[in-house]
Design an enzyme around this catalytic site. Structure first.
Site, PDB file in Angstrom:
ATOM      1  N   CYS A   1       0.829  -1.212   0.000  1.00 18.39           N
ATOM      2  CA  CYS A   1       0.000   0.000   0.000  1.00 18.39           C
ATOM      3  C   CYS A   1       0.866   1.265   0.000  1.00 18.39           C
ATOM      4  CB  CYS A   1      -0.970  -0.013   1.173  1.00 18.39           C
ATOM      5  SG  CYS A   1      -0.241  -0.476   2.754  1.00 18.39           S
TER       6      CYS A   1
HETATM    7  N1  LIG Z   1      -4.602  -4.549   4.951  1.00 19.07           N
HETATM    8  C1  LIG Z   1      -4.050  -3.821   3.988  1.00 19.07           C
HETATM    9  O1  LIG Z   1      -4.356  -2.622   3.824  1.00 19.07           O
HETATM   10  C2  LIG Z   1      -3.044  -4.436   3.053  1.00 19.07           C
HETATM   11  C3  LIG Z   1      -2.593  -3.661   1.987  1.00 19.07           C
HETATM   12  C4  LIG Z   1      -1.667  -4.219   1.089  1.00 19.07           C
HETATM   13  C5  LIG Z   1      -1.209  -5.496   1.282  1.00 19.07           C
HETATM   14  N2  LIG Z   1      -1.662  -6.214   2.345  1.00 19.07           N
HETATM   15  C6  LIG Z   1      -1.135  -7.588   2.502  1.00 19.07           C
HETATM   16  O2  LIG Z   1      -2.146  -8.501   2.101  1.00 19.07           O
HETATM   17  C7  LIG Z   1      -2.079  -9.689   2.891  1.00 19.07           C
HETATM   18  C8  LIG Z   1      -3.414  -9.879   3.606  1.00 19.07           C
HETATM   19  O3  LIG Z   1      -3.648  -8.723   4.390  1.00 19.07           O
HETATM   20  P1  LIG Z   1      -4.957  -8.542   5.289  1.00 19.07           P
HETATM   21  O4  LIG Z   1      -4.903  -7.154   5.806  1.00 19.07           O
HETATM   22  O5  LIG Z   1      -6.162  -8.987   4.533  1.00 19.07           O
HETATM   23  O6  LIG Z   1      -4.640  -9.566   6.479  1.00 19.07           O
HETATM   24  P2  LIG Z   1      -5.585 -10.076   7.643  1.00 19.07           P
HETATM   25  O7  LIG Z   1      -6.754  -9.166   7.789  1.00 19.07           O
HETATM   26  O8  LIG Z   1      -4.727 -10.279   8.822  1.00 19.07           O
HETATM   27  O9  LIG Z   1      -6.101 -11.500   7.110  1.00 19.07           O
HETATM   28  C9  LIG Z   1      -5.188 -12.564   6.947  1.00 19.07           C
HETATM   29  C10 LIG Z   1      -5.891 -13.743   6.291  1.00 19.07           C
HETATM   30  O10 LIG Z   1      -4.925 -14.787   6.163  1.00 19.07           O
HETATM   31  C11 LIG Z   1      -5.397 -15.979   6.841  1.00 19.07           C
HETATM   32  N3  LIG Z   1      -4.260 -16.590   7.513  1.00 19.07           N
HETATM   33  C12 LIG Z   1      -3.546 -16.080   8.554  1.00 19.07           C
HETATM   34  N4  LIG Z   1      -2.544 -16.914   8.874  1.00 19.07           N
HETATM   35  C13 LIG Z   1      -2.642 -17.975   8.045  1.00 19.07           C
HETATM   36  C14 LIG Z   1      -1.881 -19.175   7.881  1.00 19.07           C
HETATM   37  N5  LIG Z   1      -0.815 -19.446   8.658  1.00 19.07           N
HETATM   38  N6  LIG Z   1      -2.269 -20.034   6.907  1.00 19.07           N
HETATM   39  C15 LIG Z   1      -3.322 -19.767   6.124  1.00 19.07           C
HETATM   40  N7  LIG Z   1      -4.083 -18.654   6.232  1.00 19.07           N
HETATM   41  C16 LIG Z   1      -3.735 -17.780   7.188  1.00 19.07           C
HETATM   42  C17 LIG Z   1      -6.438 -15.488   7.818  1.00 19.07           C
HETATM   43  O11 LIG Z   1      -7.392 -16.547   7.984  1.00 19.07           O
HETATM   44  P3  LIG Z   1      -7.958 -17.067   9.384  1.00 19.07           P
HETATM   45  O12 LIG Z   1      -7.334 -16.238  10.477  1.00 19.07           O
HETATM   46  O13 LIG Z   1      -9.443 -16.880   9.295  1.00 19.07           O
HETATM   47  O14 LIG Z   1      -7.576 -18.495   9.429  1.00 19.07           O
HETATM   48  C18 LIG Z   1      -7.052 -14.287   7.085  1.00 19.07           C
HETATM   49  O15 LIG Z   1      -8.050 -14.723   6.206  1.00 19.07           O
HETATM   50  C19 LIG Z   1      -0.910  -9.484   3.881  1.00 19.07           C
HETATM   51  O16 LIG Z   1       0.236 -10.080   3.374  1.00 19.07           O
HETATM   52  C20 LIG Z   1      -0.756  -7.963   3.916  1.00 19.07           C
HETATM   53  O17 LIG Z   1       0.557  -7.555   4.221  1.00 19.07           O
HETATM   54  C21 LIG Z   1      -2.575  -5.730   3.228  1.00 19.07           C
END
Ligand SMILES: NC(=O)c1ccc[n+]([C@@H]2O[C@H](COP(=O)([O-])OP(=O)(O)OC[C@H]3O[C@@H](n4cnc5c(N)ncnc54)[C@H](OP(=O)(O)O)[C@@H]3O)[C@@H](O)[C@H]2O)c1
Length: 348
Positions: free
Chosen positions: A157
């Protein structure tokens, strides 16, 4: 469902659909006319009905979360990996082997080399071969290679907001010096759904804090990697990210040294030249961007100015961290990879 431009509907999987970026994807993809979401994964919520987890999310009746291990039973054209870094790296391979394409929203496929990945994420990349073929998914700059890529590393981001402003100015050689200073402010959804001491409501509400200032934040590496491709001299990033009490939205103010006689108008002209034909990047001439302009969209708003006395250039950039900074840009990449018109499902 009508096929578009003689293309058949495509089948999509979302790994990590209980997270913030996964939820955002679910909302966008519902509006996309030529897709079918085939699976949504969660390890913690496997078996839970999607409607029980997201009662306000219409259109997914009958869907249940499944564990990643169960996805082998599905044939899909593309998978969005919305997983923590380190997880996507290993889950890309099984999907690629089934001829699915990958858009990784995490950091595992953003770097050009395993060495740079290790330097910033302190992990040995488990799939260096896949890393070497992955493409950095900034469509305005890498559109043609994204179209044919099997794996796209969706940009971070903060880097998205910064690179969209800087790259045209670097390419046209308006910038000099040895560093750029990036002051960024992000809404709290940028940190993902798991609360921590620093993202707790009580800590964030009515507060503003810098964190990982200097060169400690991992996005420094990603920014410098892409900056180096458009400059013939070394330019280091000094990065000062802040958490602000907003649910979503991201604002970056970038300052740097400019060559003598570079004017604000010249900077704006260069940005216009780069983006006037782009559907999602907008250059503002009379007022500065604000975070709300970009909320829940794939849009980026840019402005530029100059402080003549100090030969300082300034670029202002507003995006939504979950929008152009994550899920919406991921759909833009998907459209390119699957041959749909680039704006499909993204008009907000
Ligand atoms: N948030 C942002 O603004 C943003 C922006 C750009 C990039 N990103 C990147 O995009 C990715 C996702 O971000 P997010 O904000 O959506 O994260 P999040 O809200 O923390 O969600 C993480 C997801 O991954 C799953 N997960 C966590 N640990 C896992 C594991 N060991 N094995 C399999 N699944 C697992 C979780 O599922 P359960 O907990 O339900 O099992 C949940 O669905 C990250 O790498 C982040 O750095 C995020």
């Amino acid at each position: 469902m009508e096929p578009i431009l003689n293309k058949q509907p495509k089948f999509i999987g979302i790994a990590g659909a209980t997270g913030y970026t996964g939820e955002e994807l679910l909302r966008i993809l519902k509006r996309h006319p030529y897709l079918s979401v085939e699976f949504v994964t969660s390890e913690n919520e496997a078996g839970t009905a999607l409607h029980d987890y997201y009662p306000d999310l219409q259109g997914y009746a009958g869907y249940r979360f499944i564990a990643l291990e169960e996805t082998v039973n599905f044939k899909v054209d593309l998978v969005f990996l919305c997983l923590p870094h380190g997880q996507s790296a290993q889950w890309a391979r099984p999907f690629i082997q089934q001829n699915a394409k990958i858009v990784d929203l995490g950091a595992d496929y953003r770097f050009d080399t395993p060495e740079e990945y290790k330097k910033w994420y302190d992990l040995d990349h488990p799939e260096p071969d896949l890393l070497s073929e992955s493409v950095y998914g900034l469509p305005e700059w890498n559109r043609e290679v994204i179209k044919t890529a099997r794996i796209v590393g969706n940009p971070g981001c903060y880097p998205t907001s910064v690179l969209l402003g800087l790259l045209p100015l670097l390419k046209e050689k308006l910038i000099t010096g040895n560093s750029v200073v990036v002051d960024s402010k992000s809404g709290v959804s940028g940190a993902g759904k798991s609360p921590s001491k620093t993202t707790h409501y009580v800590q964030v509400n009515e507060n503003l804090t810098a964190y990982k200032a200097g060169r400690a934040h991992r996005h420094v590496g990603e920014m410098e990697q892409e900056i180096a491709k458009y400059s013939d001299f070394s330019l280091k990033v000094v990065f000062i990210p802040h958490l602000v009490p907003l649910t979503r939205g991201l604002y970056s103010t970038v300052t740097f040294q400019i060559h003598k006689d570079v004017t604000a108008q010249q900077m704006r002209d260069v940005l216009h030249q780069a983006y006037d034909a782009e559907p999602f990047v907008h250059v503002m001439d009379t007022i500065l961007p604000g975070i709300k302009m970009a909320t829940s969209s794939n849009h980026c708003f840019l402005a530029a100015d100059v402080v003549e006395e100090t030969r300082t250039g300034i670029v202002f950039s507003a995006i939504d961290n979950l929008g152009k900074g994550a899920a919406w840009q991921a759909v833009q990449n998907m459209n390119l990879m699957l041959g749909f018109p680039e704006e499909t499902g993204l008009n907000a």
